[in-house]
Motif scaffolding. Sequence first.
Motif, PDB file in Angstrom:
ATOM      1  N   GLU A  11       0.812  -1.209   0.000  1.00 61.83           N
ATOM      2  CA  GLU A  11       0.000   0.000   0.000  1.00 61.83           C
ATOM      3  C   GLU A  11       0.851   1.267   0.000  1.00 61.83           C
ATOM      4  O   GLU A  11       0.503   2.267  -0.618  1.00 61.83           O
ATOM      5  CB  GLU A  11      -0.918  -0.007   1.231  1.00 61.83           C
ATOM      6  CG  GLU A  11      -2.020   1.008   1.163  1.00 61.83           C
ATOM      7  CD  GLU A  11      -2.981   0.838   2.320  1.00 61.83           C
ATOM      8  OE1 GLU A  11      -3.250   1.855   2.967  1.00 61.83           O
ATOM      9  OE2 GLU A  11      -3.449  -0.286   2.561  1.00 61.83           O
ATOM     10  N   SER A  12       2.009   1.213   0.630  1.00 60.68           N
ATOM     11  CA  SER A  12       2.861   2.402   0.715  1.00 60.68           C
ATOM     12  C   SER A  12       3.718   2.603  -0.547  1.00 60.68           C
ATOM     13  O   SER A  12       4.139   3.724  -0.822  1.00 60.68           O
ATOM     14  CB  SER A  12       3.776   2.312   1.937  1.00 60.68           C
ATOM     15  OG  SER A  12       4.601   1.160   1.836  1.00 60.68           O
ATOM     16  N   MET A  13       3.968   1.543  -1.310  1.00 60.56           N
ATOM     17  CA  MET A  13       4.786   1.667  -2.514  1.00 60.56           C
ATOM     18  C   MET A  13       4.378   0.593  -3.513  1.00 60.56           C
ATOM     19  O   MET A  13       4.333  -0.579  -3.184  1.00 60.56           O
ATOM     20  CB  MET A  13       6.278   1.496  -2.186  1.00 60.56           C
ATOM     21  CG  MET A  13       7.220   1.957  -3.268  1.00 60.56           C
ATOM     22  SD  MET A  13       7.821   0.816  -4.522  1.00 60.56           S
ATOM     23  CE  MET A  13       8.417  -0.570  -3.660  1.00 60.56           C
ATOM     24  N   ARG A  14       4.049   1.013  -4.744  1.00 66.74           N
ATOM     25  CA  ARG A  14       3.696   0.082  -5.815  1.00 66.74           C
ATOM     26  C   ARG A  14       4.641   0.319  -6.982  1.00 66.74           C
ATOM     27  O   ARG A  14       5.122   1.434  -7.182  1.00 66.74           O
ATOM     28  CB  ARG A  14       2.247   0.274  -6.246  1.00 66.74           C
ATOM     29  CG  ARG A  14       1.281   0.016  -5.095  1.00 66.74           C
ATOM     30  CD  ARG A  14      -0.136  -0.225  -5.497  1.00 66.74           C
ATOM     31  NE  ARG A  14      -0.365  -1.212  -6.527  1.00 66.74           N
ATOM     32  CZ  ARG A  14      -0.360  -2.541  -6.355  1.00 66.74           C
ATOM     33  NH1 ARG A  14      -0.100  -3.040  -5.163  1.00 66.74           N
ATOM     34  NH2 ARG A  14      -0.615  -3.354  -7.346  1.00 66.74           N
ATOM     35  N   PHE A  15       4.882  -0.743  -7.766  1.00 65.90           N
ATOM     36  CA  PHE A  15       5.789  -0.600  -8.905  1.00 65.90           C
ATOM     37  C   PHE A  15       5.258  -1.377 -10.106  1.00 65.90           C
ATOM     38  O   PHE A  15       4.457  -2.303  -9.974  1.00 65.90           O
ATOM     39  CB  PHE A  15       7.195  -1.094  -8.556  1.00 65.90           C
ATOM     40  CG  PHE A  15       7.278  -2.584  -8.342  1.00 65.90           C
ATOM     41  CD1 PHE A  15       7.568  -3.429  -9.406  1.00 65.90           C
ATOM     42  CD2 PHE A  15       7.065  -3.135  -7.094  1.00 65.90           C
ATOM     43  CE1 PHE A  15       7.636  -4.809  -9.214  1.00 65.90           C
ATOM     44  CE2 PHE A  15       7.139  -4.503  -6.896  1.00 65.90           C
ATOM     45  CZ  PHE A  15       7.427  -5.346  -7.964  1.00 65.90           C
ATOM     46  N   PHE A  16       5.701  -0.972 -11.275  1.00 70.61           N
ATOM     47  CA  PHE A  16       5.423  -1.658 -12.530  1.00 70.61           C
ATOM     48  C   PHE A  16       6.663  -1.535 -13.403  1.00 70.61           C
ATOM     49  O   PHE A  16       7.198  -0.437 -13.589  1.00 70.61           O
ATOM     50  CB  PHE A  16       4.216  -1.042 -13.245  1.00 70.61           C
ATOM     51  CG  PHE A  16       3.997  -1.607 -14.622  1.00 70.61           C
ATOM     52  CD1 PHE A  16       3.412  -2.849 -14.781  1.00 70.61           C
ATOM     53  CD2 PHE A  16       4.389  -0.904 -15.745  1.00 70.61           C
ATOM     54  CE1 PHE A  16       3.211  -3.381 -16.047  1.00 70.61           C
ATOM     55  CE2 PHE A  16       4.190  -1.429 -17.008  1.00 70.61           C
ATOM     56  CZ  PHE A  16       3.602  -2.671 -17.160  1.00 70.61           C
ATOM     57  N   LEU A  17       7.152  -2.655 -13.910  1.00 71.82           N
ATOM     58  CA  LEU A  17       8.324  -2.687 -14.791  1.00 71.82           C
ATOM     59  C   LEU A  17       7.956  -3.482 -16.032  1.00 71.82           C
ATOM     60  O   LEU A  17       7.303  -4.519 -15.940  1.00 71.82           O
ATOM     61  CB  LEU A  17       9.513  -3.356 -14.102  1.00 71.82           C
ATOM     62  CG  LEU A  17       9.960  -2.786 -12.767  1.00 71.82           C
ATOM     63  CD1 LEU A  17      10.964  -3.723 -12.106  1.00 71.82           C
ATOM     64  CD2 LEU A  17      10.582  -1.427 -12.973  1.00 71.82           C
ATOM     65  N   SER A  18       8.402  -3.019 -17.196  1.00 71.37           N
ATOM     66  CA  SER A  18       8.164  -3.783 -18.419  1.00 71.37           C
ATOM     67  C   SER A  18       9.314  -3.569 -19.392  1.00 71.37           C
ATOM     68  O   SER A  18      10.003  -2.542 -19.350  1.00 71.37           O
ATOM     69  CB  SER A  18       6.844  -3.379 -19.079  1.00 71.37           C
ATOM     70  OG  SER A  18       6.938  -2.092 -19.625  1.00 71.37           O
ATOM     71  N   SER A  19       9.510  -4.551 -20.256  1.00 70.83           N
ATOM     72  CA  SER A  19      10.524  -4.446 -21.303  1.00 70.83           C
ATOM     73  C   SER A  19      10.038  -5.206 -22.532  1.00 70.83           C
ATOM     74  O   SER A  19       9.286  -6.168 -22.428  1.00 70.83           O
ATOM     75  CB  SER A  19      11.868  -5.004 -20.824  1.00 70.83           C
ATOM     76  OG  SER A  19      11.755  -6.389 -20.576  1.00 70.83           O
ATOM     77  N   ASP A  20      10.469  -4.738 -23.691  1.00 70.81           N
ATOM     78  CA  ASP A  20      10.118  -5.357 -24.962  1.00 70.81           C
ATOM     79  C   ASP A  20      11.346  -5.376 -25.855  1.00 70.81           C
ATOM     80  O   ASP A  20      12.153  -4.436 -25.849  1.00 70.81           O
ATOM     81  CB  ASP A  20       9.008  -4.578 -25.682  1.00 70.81           C
ATOM     82  CG  ASP A  20       7.673  -4.705 -24.993  1.00 70.81           C
ATOM     83  OD1 ASP A  20       7.242  -5.852 -24.774  1.00 70.81           O
ATOM     84  OD2 ASP A  20       7.060  -3.669 -24.681  1.00 70.81           O
TER      85      ASP A  20
END
Length: 87
Positions: A11-20
């Motif tokens: 709840e205090s920190m969210r992340f999203f990572l992506s690569s193509d």
Amino acid sequence: QYGASASGGRESMRFFLSSDLKREVGVVPGNDLQRASVRSNFDFALSSTFNASVSAGYVNSNLRLPLNGNYELGLIGNGLASQGTAS
């Protein structure tokens, strides 16, 4: 073409990572495309009324095109005028 992504956090920190990673090869020699991209998003809940977000992205693209008729020798002329390699 390949791709991957991950997301999560609390709840205090969210992340999203992506690569193509993408590669295309044309029908004419010397005609191809290579592209790589990376993206990241981070969201922070610093207090009950204040949130901060950080986003970043990077794209690297390399496009190769064959010589065409706009070139003085053109594709066929360049093939006839160039010296081949011995194998």
